[in-house]
Design an enzyme around this catalytic site. Sequence first.
Site, mmCIF file in Angstrom:
data_model
loop_
_atom_site.group_PDB
_atom_site.id
_atom_site.type_symbol
_atom_site.label_atom_id
_atom_site.label_comp_id
_atom_site.label_asym_id
_atom_site.label_seq_id
_atom_site.Cartn_x
_atom_site.Cartn_y
_atom_site.Cartn_z
ATOM 1 N N GLY A 116 4.770 13.291 14.791
ATOM 2 C CA GLY A 116 5.453 12.096 15.283
ATOM 3 C C GLY A 116 6.223 11.360 14.193
ATOM 4 N N GLU A 119 9.469 12.806 14.445
ATOM 5 C CA GLU A 119 10.125 12.272 15.650
ATOM 6 C C GLU A 119 10.698 10.881 15.371
ATOM 7 O OE1 GLU A 119 6.681 12.915 18.235
ATOM 8 O OE2 GLU A 119 7.836 14.441 19.296
ATOM 9 N N GLU A 139 1.678 19.949 15.190
ATOM 10 C CA GLU A 139 1.064 19.858 16.525
ATOM 11 C C GLU A 139 0.542 21.215 16.998
ATOM 12 O OE1 GLU A 139 3.858 18.355 15.629
ATOM 13 O OE2 GLU A 139 4.141 16.459 16.698
HETATM 14 C C1 1HE Z 1 -4.558 9.644 9.624
HETATM 15 C C2 1HE Z 1 -3.499 10.515 9.924
HETATM 16 C C3 1HE Z 1 -3.125 10.639 11.296
HETATM 17 C C4 1HE Z 1 -3.834 10.587 7.813
HETATM 18 N N1 1HE Z 1 -3.810 9.913 12.197
HETATM 19 N N2 1HE Z 1 -5.200 8.945 10.564
HETATM 20 N N3 1HE Z 1 0.264 14.943 12.131
HETATM 21 C C5 1HE Z 1 -0.611 15.577 11.347
HETATM 22 O O1 1HE Z 1 -1.232 16.537 11.771
HETATM 23 C C6 1HE Z 1 -0.759 15.018 9.945
HETATM 24 C C7 1HE Z 1 -2.187 14.602 9.662
HETATM 25 N N4 1HE Z 1 -2.325 14.113 8.289
HETATM 26 C C8 1HE Z 1 -2.315 14.906 7.202
HETATM 27 O O2 1HE Z 1 -2.062 16.109 7.281
HETATM 28 C C9 1HE Z 1 -2.600 14.269 5.873
HETATM 29 O O3 1HE Z 1 -3.347 13.074 6.111
HETATM 30 C C10 1HE Z 1 -1.342 13.901 5.050
HETATM 31 C C11 1HE Z 1 -0.693 15.188 4.539
HETATM 32 C C12 1HE Z 1 -0.317 13.094 5.860
HETATM 33 C C13 1HE Z 1 -1.753 13.042 3.838
HETATM 34 O O4 1HE Z 1 -2.789 13.700 3.111
HETATM 35 P P1 1HE Z 1 -3.670 12.862 2.094
HETATM 36 O O5 1HE Z 1 -4.589 13.853 1.404
HETATM 37 O O6 1HE Z 1 -2.816 12.013 1.246
HETATM 38 O O7 1HE Z 1 -4.531 11.824 2.979
HETATM 39 P P2 1HE Z 1 -5.832 12.083 3.875
HETATM 40 O O8 1HE Z 1 -7.054 12.063 2.985
HETATM 41 O O9 1HE Z 1 -5.688 13.261 4.758
HETATM 42 O O10 1HE Z 1 -5.823 10.803 4.804
HETATM 43 C C14 1HE Z 1 -5.980 9.497 4.259
HETATM 44 C C15 1HE Z 1 -6.370 8.582 5.402
HETATM 45 O O11 1HE Z 1 -5.309 8.546 6.348
HETATM 46 C C16 1HE Z 1 -7.588 9.087 6.174
HETATM 47 O O12 1HE Z 1 -8.248 7.967 6.673
HETATM 48 P P3 1HE Z 1 -9.657 7.449 6.044
HETATM 49 O O13 1HE Z 1 -9.990 6.264 6.881
HETATM 50 O O14 1HE Z 1 -10.597 8.602 6.172
HETATM 51 O O15 1HE Z 1 -9.348 7.117 4.604
HETATM 52 C C17 1HE Z 1 -6.963 9.862 7.312
HETATM 53 O O16 1HE Z 1 -7.823 9.959 8.438
HETATM 54 C C18 1HE Z 1 -5.784 8.970 7.612
HETATM 55 N N5 1HE Z 1 -4.742 9.712 8.306
HETATM 56 N N6 1HE Z 1 -3.082 11.084 8.783
HETATM 57 C C19 1HE Z 1 -4.792 9.091 11.825
HETATM 58 N N7 1HE Z 1 -2.115 11.401 11.688
HETATM 59 C C20 1HE Z 1 3.496 11.638 20.603
HETATM 60 S S1 1HE Z 1 2.826 13.109 20.187
HETATM 61 C C21 1HE Z 1 2.926 13.231 18.472
HETATM 62 C C22 1HE Z 1 2.099 14.375 18.001
HETATM 63 C C23 1HE Z 1 1.681 14.208 16.568
HETATM 64 O O17 1HE Z 1 2.249 13.462 15.818
HETATM 65 S S2 1HE Z 1 0.329 15.135 16.072
HETATM 66 C C24 1HE Z 1 -0.014 14.527 14.445
HETATM 67 C C25 1HE Z 1 0.636 15.394 13.448
#
Ligand code: 1HE
Length: 265
Positions: A116, A119, A139
Amino acid sequence: MKALPTLSNLTLDLHDDGVLIATLNRPAKRNALNAETIEELITLFTTLPQTGVKAVVLAAQGDHFCAGLDLVEHHKEDRTPAEFWQLCLRWHEAFNKMEYGGVPIIAALKGAVVGGGLELASSAHIRVADASTYFALPEGTRGLFTGGGATIRVADLVGKARMIDMMLTGRVYKAQEAVDVGLAQYLVEGSSFDAALALAQRAAQNLPLTNFAICSAISHMNNMSALDAAYAEACVAGVVNTQAAARERLDAFAKGTGPRIRPNS
Ligand code: 1HE
């Protein structure tokens, strides 16, 4: 003119030259888009055309532009199909307000621009990447599907074959390769924010009605048949190209004092 709204998940900073810096401010969550942020994007971009803001830099705090859908909120909410359907319509509302709103939006990208987040970025009018920026649609590998307009805007930027590859294989595009396939228009050595700000300042010098046409009419016309688009283009040009505010610029050109277009301008 309307006042800018007060928001929690975006920080707003309006410069004297009419450029608004709108910054996603949940870096601890990698600026993941929860339902509240989507509502705030709708509020901001619905109000924007009536505020006198001339251009927007869409920026982000922290190392990552946006990690996409808030997966933790989504997991906790345990949404029904109908609830997620309706949520996606709110995403579309926000992103359509951006793309069709008539105010230039320049996205200053860095780190992850994924799901997103891509997006969101693809709803801006110009995308500027720096050396840290990377793009993906994870996704597919997470058991999900895009719901915020990627099938329209990302496919439009890169073509459907590349989008399908990104979703099937989790392919990541970065740096020059991302520019080459159309995910960003600029790759800068320094800060993408500085470069995006310079572009926004430049766009802000155009006449507002001209920018309004550029940042709404082109997208609308792309949705039309060629025949209807040509008719609509003539109609928009009829209004824009006869605006009183343009006379000064035309007068300057006719007198030889207006700017000439050179290779390095
Ligand atoms: C999040 C999210 C999230 C991080 N939702 N909380 N998107 C993805 O599949 C991307 C998911 N995120 C990642 O792959 C990684 O977090 C990152 C590459 C972006 C960053 O990595 P990093 O090592 O710097 O951080 P981290 O340790 O993974 O995350 C740090 C915090 O951010 C952690 O929270 P905490 O409370 O445990 O510290 C994570 O949970 C939080 N966090 N990304 C919620 N996406 C309308 S449909 C749209 C469809 C989509 O977009 S699917 C999502 C695709």
